[in-house]
Design an enzyme around this catalytic site. Structure first.
Site, PDB file in Angstrom:
ATOM      1  N   TYR A  65       8.551  11.299  -1.198  1.00 47.31           N
ATOM      2  CA  TYR A  65       7.773  10.585  -2.222  1.00 47.31           C
ATOM      3  C   TYR A  65       6.960  11.544  -3.072  1.00 47.31           C
ATOM      4  O   TYR A  65       6.989  11.481  -4.314  1.00 47.31           O
ATOM      5  CB  TYR A  65       6.841   9.579  -1.538  1.00 47.31           C
ATOM      6  CG  TYR A  65       5.903   8.874  -2.490  1.00 47.31           C
ATOM      7  CD1 TYR A  65       6.304   7.741  -3.184  1.00 47.31           C
ATOM      8  CD2 TYR A  65       4.602   9.346  -2.700  1.00 47.31           C
ATOM      9  CE1 TYR A  65       5.448   7.092  -4.060  1.00 47.31           C
ATOM     10  CE2 TYR A  65       3.741   8.709  -3.562  1.00 47.31           C
ATOM     11  CZ  TYR A  65       4.166   7.586  -4.249  1.00 47.31           C
ATOM     12  OH  TYR A  65       3.315   6.953  -5.123  1.00 47.31           O
ATOM     13  N   GLU A  79      -9.776   9.753  -8.164  1.00 46.07           N
ATOM     14  CA  GLU A  79      -9.545   8.839  -7.042  1.00 46.07           C
ATOM     15  C   GLU A  79     -10.762   7.933  -6.899  1.00 46.07           C
ATOM     16  O   GLU A  79     -11.892   8.424  -6.848  1.00 46.07           O
ATOM     17  CB  GLU A  79      -9.300   9.629  -5.759  1.00 46.07           C
ATOM     18  CG  GLU A  79      -9.432   8.843  -4.479  1.00 46.07           C
ATOM     19  CD  GLU A  79      -8.400   7.731  -4.335  1.00 46.07           C
ATOM     20  OE1 GLU A  79      -8.800   6.583  -4.034  1.00 46.07           O
ATOM     21  OE2 GLU A  79      -7.192   8.022  -4.527  1.00 46.07           O
ATOM     22  N   ASP A 113     -13.271   5.534 -11.303  1.00 47.79           N
ATOM     23  CA  ASP A 113     -12.259   4.582 -11.744  1.00 47.79           C
ATOM     24  C   ASP A 113     -11.309   5.230 -12.749  1.00 47.79           C
ATOM     25  O   ASP A 113     -11.749   5.837 -13.725  1.00 47.79           O
ATOM     26  CB  ASP A 113     -12.946   3.370 -12.375  1.00 47.79           C
ATOM     27  CG  ASP A 113     -11.953   2.352 -12.878  1.00 47.79           C
ATOM     28  OD1 ASP A 113     -11.687   2.334 -14.098  1.00 47.79           O
ATOM     29  OD2 ASP A 113     -11.410   1.598 -12.058  1.00 47.79           O
ATOM     30  N   ASP A 149      -0.364   7.736  -8.732  1.00 46.19           N
ATOM     31  CA  ASP A 149       0.032   7.568  -7.335  1.00 46.19           C
ATOM     32  C   ASP A 149      -0.840   6.479  -6.740  1.00 46.19           C
ATOM     33  O   ASP A 149      -1.835   6.746  -6.071  1.00 46.19           O
ATOM     34  CB  ASP A 149      -0.135   8.888  -6.578  1.00 46.19           C
ATOM     35  CG  ASP A 149       0.192   8.747  -5.094  1.00 46.19           C
ATOM     36  OD1 ASP A 149       0.945   7.822  -4.755  1.00 46.19           O
ATOM     37  OD2 ASP A 149      -0.313   9.551  -4.297  1.00 46.19           O
ATOM     38  N   SER A 150      -0.459   5.242  -6.995  1.00 45.02           N
ATOM     39  CA  SER A 150      -1.287   4.110  -6.584  1.00 45.02           C
ATOM     40  C   SER A 150      -0.721   3.450  -5.349  1.00 45.02           C
ATOM     41  O   SER A 150       0.446   3.638  -4.986  1.00 45.02           O
ATOM     42  CB  SER A 150      -1.357   3.081  -7.710  1.00 45.02           C
ATOM     43  OG  SER A 150      -0.096   2.456  -7.871  1.00 45.02           O
ATOM     44  N   SER A 151      -1.562   2.653  -4.704  1.00 44.93           N
ATOM     45  CA  SER A 151      -1.070   1.758  -3.677  1.00 44.93           C
ATOM     46  C   SER A 151      -0.376   0.593  -4.375  1.00 44.93           C
ATOM     47  O   SER A 151      -0.210   0.586  -5.598  1.00 44.93           O
ATOM     48  CB  SER A 151      -2.219   1.284  -2.778  1.00 44.93           C
ATOM     49  OG  SER A 151      -3.272   0.770  -3.560  1.00 44.93           O
ATOM     50  N   ASP A 152       0.041  -0.410  -3.616  1.00 43.37           N
ATOM     51  CA  ASP A 152       0.806  -1.512  -4.194  1.00 43.37           C
ATOM     52  C   ASP A 152      -0.084  -2.430  -5.036  1.00 43.37           C
ATOM     53  O   ASP A 152      -1.310  -2.361  -4.947  1.00 43.37           O
ATOM     54  CB  ASP A 152       1.508  -2.273  -3.074  1.00 43.37           C
ATOM     55  CG  ASP A 152       2.589  -1.424  -2.420  1.00 43.37           C
ATOM     56  OD1 ASP A 152       3.643  -1.242  -3.044  1.00 43.37           O
ATOM     57  OD2 ASP A 152       2.356  -0.929  -1.301  1.00 43.37           O
TER      58      ASP A 152
END
Length: 313
Positions: free
Chosen positions: A87, A132, A163, A181-184
């Site tokens: 990834y 982040e 943010d 590169d985010s979470s869902d």
């Protein structure tokens, strides 16, 4: 939904509620989430290394029997030591090698440090800014995931806690490449999949700049994939969806939406091709130019769904 670990009742990743159930036998973690109903990956757990609720999400690190340490956010596996490299290398090098000279890079998210680690390897990259939102993810990753979090302290990297939306508003026309590169798309990351976010990223790019965002798996979230790609296409003259293999992600596959402000960009053909010796020196395990091209060779059902979404817009 509820996930059980070593007979401890730990809330998993269900996003719309649901009744509690014993999802696995004791000693196993199961990733249960309404984003992929009826599908669950389970990992045998040796030890719960860390768990707490940050300002934004549930943060957990597990020592697993077969996949090393795993970072879990809101019940969803973000990375495991066994397969994280596929990834991280793909989300970094697909956009970097599509740009003729990616000197300045912004990473939005990526608190485990893996993407920064990979971006810093690219010889043309001179400066990396990272923002982040969750300081707790940075802290936990530095403590428990040193192979990834080493990227956070690379001399090319300047780390910001805050943010991503607000950061982009304050940095216009500054970056060659922006990687999200985010979470869902639940909780604090939901806004990172909308057209407004792609527009904001474009305003922070230099001429000819490229963006790349995590965009889910087409096997379980095909509508989400096509919608995210349409949001990108509405903003950028060139856009594409690419796929890579990550065994511990739902269905074993994850995809990325890429957009370029240059109409001449061809994501299917990398601008930068590394030799085998160079890839070895960079300790690359997954990415090369053949993998780059293959990422955009989509199965017919994905290609047809993307074409249909384009016709229906």
């Amino acid at each position: 939904m509820t996930t059980w670990i070593n007979k401890l009742n730990i809330q998993g990743g269900g996003t719309t509620g649901g009744e509690s159930m014993d999802a696995t036998k004791p000693g196993w973690f199961s990733e249960i989430n309404d984003l992929w109903p009826g599908v669950s990956l389970s990992l045998e757990v040796v030890k719960i290394l860390h768990r707490e609720r940050s300002q934004y999400q549930d943060v957990m690190v597990l020592e697993t029997k077969s996949h090393g340490r795993a970072l879990i956010l809101d019940g969803i596996i973000q990375c495991t030591e066994k397969d994280e490299f596929s990834y991280q290398e793909a989300i970094a090098f697909l956009p970097l090698c599509s740009h003729p000279n990616p000197k300045t890079v912004l990473i939005v998210g990526g608190g485990d440090g893996g993407v920064a680690r990979e971006v810093a390897k690219h010889p043309q990259v001179e400066r990396i800014m990272q923002v982040e939102i969750d300081a707790k993810v940075l802290e936990v990753s530095r403590k428990y995931l040193p192979l990834m979090s080493a990227g956070l302290d690379h001399p090319k990297v300047t780390l910001n806690i805050g943010d991503g939306f607000e950061f982009l508003k304050q940095h216009k026309s500054e970056f060659d490449v922006i990687i999200t590169d985010s979470s869902d798309p639940v909780g604090p990351a939901e806004c990172l999949f909308q057209e407004s976010y792609f527009s904001l990223m474009k305003s922070s790019l230099k001429p000819g700049g490229i963006v790349c965002s995590q965009a889910g798996t087409a096997w379980e979230n095909l509508d989400h994939v096509t919608q995210t790609l349409q949001h990108c296409k509405a903003v950028f003259p060139v856009a594409a969806y690419g796929i890579v293999s990550v065994p511990t992600y739902p269905t074993g596959q994850i995809g990325f939406v890429l957009g370029s402000s240059s109409p001449e960009t061809n994501f299917k053909e990398p601008k930068k091709v590394f030799t085998s010796s160079e890839l070895d020196q960079m300790k690359m395990k997954y990415y090369d130019d053949e993998v780059h091209r293959a990422a955009f060779a989509l199965p017919r059902f994905i290609g047809k769904a993307i074409a249909q979404a384009e016709e229906n817009k």
